[in-house]
Motif scaffolding. Sequence first.
Motif, PDB file in Angstrom:
ATOM      1  N   GLY A  62       0.814  -1.214   0.000  1.00 13.54           N
ATOM      2  CA  GLY A  62       0.000   0.000   0.000  1.00 13.54           C
ATOM      3  C   GLY A  62       0.843   1.257   0.000  1.00 13.54           C
ATOM      4  O   GLY A  62       0.543   2.227  -0.711  1.00 13.54           O
ATOM      5  N   LEU A  63       1.929   1.266   0.787  1.00 13.72           N
ATOM      6  CA  LEU A  63       2.805   2.437   0.835  1.00 13.72           C
ATOM      7  C   LEU A  63       3.597   2.569  -0.460  1.00 13.72           C
ATOM      8  O   LEU A  63       3.849   3.694  -0.919  1.00 13.72           O
ATOM      9  CB  LEU A  63       3.752   2.339   2.036  1.00 13.72           C
ATOM     10  CG  LEU A  63       4.672   3.547   2.274  1.00 13.72           C
ATOM     11  CD1 LEU A  63       3.872   4.840   2.333  1.00 13.72           C
ATOM     12  CD2 LEU A  63       5.491   3.355   3.546  1.00 13.72           C
ATOM     13  N   GLU A  64       3.974   1.459  -1.064  1.00 18.02           N
ATOM     14  CA  GLU A  64       4.650   1.516  -2.359  1.00 18.02           C
ATOM     15  C   GLU A  64       3.732   2.137  -3.416  1.00 18.02           C
ATOM     16  O   GLU A  64       4.165   2.957  -4.228  1.00 18.02           O
ATOM     17  CB  GLU A  64       5.066   0.109  -2.803  1.00 18.02           C
ATOM     18  CG  GLU A  64       6.282  -0.444  -2.069  1.00 18.02           C
ATOM     19  CD  GLU A  64       6.702  -1.789  -2.616  1.00 18.02           C
ATOM     20  OE1 GLU A  64       5.925  -2.395  -3.394  1.00 18.02           O
ATOM     21  OE2 GLU A  64       7.803  -2.241  -2.265  1.00 18.02           O
ATOM     22  N   THR A  65       2.454   1.742  -3.387  1.00 20.26           N
ATOM     23  CA  THR A  65       1.489   2.299  -4.341  1.00 20.26           C
ATOM     24  C   THR A  65       1.310   3.793  -4.111  1.00 20.26           C
ATOM     25  O   THR A  65       1.293   4.587  -5.065  1.00 20.26           O
ATOM     26  CB  THR A  65       0.128   1.585  -4.208  1.00 20.26           C
ATOM     27  OG1 THR A  65       0.294   0.199  -4.491  1.00 20.26           O
ATOM     28  CG2 THR A  65      -0.893   2.181  -5.162  1.00 20.26           C
ATOM     29  N   LEU A  66       1.174   4.197  -2.842  1.00 17.23           N
ATOM     30  CA  LEU A  66       1.046   5.614  -2.508  1.00 17.23           C
ATOM     31  C   LEU A  66       2.259   6.388  -3.002  1.00 17.23           C
ATOM     32  O   LEU A  66       2.131   7.467  -3.587  1.00 17.23           O
ATOM     33  CB  LEU A  66       0.893   5.776  -0.992  1.00 17.23           C
ATOM     34  CG  LEU A  66       0.929   7.213  -0.456  1.00 17.23           C
ATOM     35  CD1 LEU A  66      -0.266   8.005  -0.971  1.00 17.23           C
ATOM     36  CD2 LEU A  66       0.951   7.213   1.073  1.00 17.23           C
ATOM     37  N   THR A  67       3.442   5.842  -2.793  1.00 20.41           N
ATOM     38  CA  THR A  67       4.678   6.503  -3.209  1.00 20.41           C
ATOM     39  C   THR A  67       4.708   6.702  -4.722  1.00 20.41           C
ATOM     40  O   THR A  67       5.037   7.785  -5.210  1.00 20.41           O
ATOM     41  CB  THR A  67       5.901   5.676  -2.773  1.00 20.41           C
ATOM     42  OG1 THR A  67       5.858   5.465  -1.360  1.00 20.41           O
ATOM     43  CG2 THR A  67       7.195   6.395  -3.132  1.00 20.41           C
ATOM     44  N   ARG A  68       4.362   5.660  -5.477  1.00 20.74           N
ATOM     45  CA  ARG A  68       4.351   5.772  -6.939  1.00 20.74           C
ATOM     46  C   ARG A  68       3.341   6.806  -7.405  1.00 20.74           C
ATOM     47  O   ARG A  68       3.604   7.575  -8.333  1.00 20.74           O
ATOM     48  CB  ARG A  68       4.034   4.416  -7.575  1.00 20.74           C
ATOM     49  CG  ARG A  68       5.194   3.425  -7.561  1.00 20.74           C
ATOM     50  CD  ARG A  68       4.942   2.281  -8.536  1.00 20.74           C
ATOM     51  NE  ARG A  68       3.704   1.556  -8.222  1.00 20.74           N
ATOM     52  CZ  ARG A  68       3.631   0.514  -7.408  1.00 20.74           C
ATOM     53  NH1 ARG A  68       4.717   0.083  -6.794  1.00 20.74           N
ATOM     54  NH2 ARG A  68       2.483  -0.096  -7.188  1.00 20.74           N
ATOM     55  N   ARG A  69       2.184   6.823  -6.760  1.00 22.13           N
ATOM     56  CA  ARG A  69       1.150   7.787  -7.166  1.00 22.13           C
ATOM     57  C   ARG A  69       1.595   9.230  -6.888  1.00 22.13           C
ATOM     58  O   ARG A  69       1.402  10.121  -7.722  1.00 22.13           O
ATOM     59  CB  ARG A  69      -0.161   7.492  -6.429  1.00 22.13           C
ATOM     60  CG  ARG A  69      -0.869   6.237  -6.916  1.00 22.13           C
ATOM     61  CD  ARG A  69      -2.286   6.197  -6.363  1.00 22.13           C
ATOM     62  NE  ARG A  69      -3.016   5.020  -6.792  1.00 22.13           N
ATOM     63  CZ  ARG A  69      -4.327   4.878  -6.646  1.00 22.13           C
ATOM     64  NH1 ARG A  69      -5.046   5.842  -6.084  1.00 22.13           N
ATOM     65  NH2 ARG A  69      -4.933   3.774  -7.056  1.00 22.13           N
ATOM     66  N   LEU A  70       2.175   9.446  -5.720  1.00 22.00           N
ATOM     67  CA  LEU A  70       2.633  10.793  -5.383  1.00 22.00           C
ATOM     68  C   LEU A  70       3.788  11.220  -6.288  1.00 22.00           C
ATOM     69  O   LEU A  70       3.872  12.384  -6.696  1.00 22.00           O
ATOM     70  CB  LEU A  70       3.052  10.862  -3.913  1.00 22.00           C
ATOM     71  CG  LEU A  70       1.918  10.679  -2.895  1.00 22.00           C
ATOM     72  CD1 LEU A  70       2.458  10.748  -1.475  1.00 22.00           C
ATOM     73  CD2 LEU A  70       0.813  11.722  -3.097  1.00 22.00           C
ATOM     74  N   LEU A  71       4.671  10.285  -6.607  1.00 24.93           N
ATOM     75  CA  LEU A  71       5.751  10.592  -7.540  1.00 24.93           C
ATOM     76  C   LEU A  71       5.172  10.950  -8.906  1.00 24.93           C
ATOM     77  O   LEU A  71       5.675  11.852  -9.593  1.00 24.93           O
ATOM     78  CB  LEU A  71       6.693   9.397  -7.667  1.00 24.93           C
ATOM     79  CG  LEU A  71       7.889   9.571  -8.620  1.00 24.93           C
ATOM     80  CD1 LEU A  71       8.748  10.757  -8.199  1.00 24.93           C
ATOM     81  CD2 LEU A  71       8.722   8.300  -8.671  1.00 24.93           C
ATOM     82  N   GLY A  72       4.098  10.270  -9.288  1.00 25.54           N
ATOM     83  CA  GLY A  72       3.435  10.584 -10.545  1.00 25.54           C
ATOM     84  C   GLY A  72       2.868  11.994 -10.548  1.00 25.54           C
ATOM     85  O   GLY A  72       2.946  12.711 -11.551  1.00 25.54           O
ATOM     86  N   VAL A  73       2.292  12.410  -9.422  1.00 23.80           N
ATOM     87  CA  VAL A  73       1.767  13.772  -9.307  1.00 23.80           C
ATOM     88  C   VAL A  73       2.894  14.788  -9.414  1.00 23.80           C
ATOM     89  O   VAL A  73       2.792  15.800 -10.121  1.00 23.80           O
ATOM     90  CB  VAL A  73       1.007  13.944  -7.975  1.00 23.80           C
ATOM     91  CG1 VAL A  73       0.620  15.410  -7.766  1.00 23.80           C
ATOM     92  CG2 VAL A  73      -0.247  13.083  -7.955  1.00 23.80           C
TER      93      VAL A  73
END
Length: 284
Positions: A195-206
Motif C-alpha cells: 500500500g505504501l509503495e502504491t502511494l509513493t508511486r502515485r505521489l511521484l506521478g503527481v
Amino acid sequence: MLRIAVPNKGSLSEPAVDMLREAGYRQRRDTRELVLADPDNDVEFFFLRPRDIAVYVGTGTVDAGITGRDLLLDSGAAAVEHMQLGFAGSTFRYAAPVGTITSLDQVEGLRVATSYEVLVENHLRAHGVTASVVHLDGAVESAVQLGIADVVADVVSTGTTLRGAGLEVFGDPILKSEAVLIRPASVTDDAVSTGLETLTRRLLGVLTARQYVLMDYDVPAHLVEAAVALTPGLESPTVSPLHDRDWAAVRAMVRRDQTNKLMDALYEVGARAILVTSIHACRL
C-alpha cells in the motif's frame, strides 16, 4: 488497509489534500470529518494536527503521514522521512536585534525563543553552543522586544515580520524544510508495504506531472539530431516519420519551467508546429 495521517489545518493541509486527490484518492468534503475511508483504494485517512502526525506515525498507530520536515525533527518521534513532496518550503533561522549578533557562537549563554524547542536544542548541541531555550507557541518575533529572550529561532520566508520587530537573521540556516511523507522508523526500505509503495508511486506521478509537460513538434529530418539534443526526454524521445518523408514528428517530456526557452531554441533549429500539453498523471 493503509492508514494515512493528513494535516487537518494550517499551510500543509490544503496542498496535501490536493496532492492526494490528484493521486486518485478520495478526500473529505467537510473539514469536520476526522476519519475518511477510501475502500476503492484500500486506504483510510485520519485528519490530525500537523504537530501530532509524526508521533502517531512513530508509534505505528498509522502507517504513514504527511507533515513538515521541521515538525518531524522537532517531535523526536520514531519516524523517518520517506519522500519529499515539493510544497510548503520554508527556511528555519536564528534572528537577533539588528547589528548585535553575526554568528552562532555569539549565542553562547543567551536565551533563545522558539516554537521548535527540540529542533533548536539539538542544533545548538551539535554546534557546541550552550544557551537557554525558551519555548513559545507563537509570536516568537516579539520575544526579544518583550524581554524574555535575546535571540529567536523561527521559520523565515521573506523576513518582513522579523524586520518589523527590529530583528535580522544571522548565521547559516538551521534547516530547510518542506512537506514530506513519513513512515515509522521500524519499517525499513525493503519492508515497505504494498500500500505504501502504491502511494509513493502515485505521489511521484503527481510530482512528475506538475514538473513536466509533453512537447510535440515537427522538424526537418536532417535536423532531428540537433532537435532531440535539446529535448532528450526522460529516457529517449519518440521520433516518427511524417507523410512528407523530409519531416519527422518528435514527442518528449520536458521540464515545465524550461518550456518557453526550449520552444525558442527549437524554433531557431528549424522545428515548427511546436505544441505543449499538460500531463495529468503518469508513472515512471
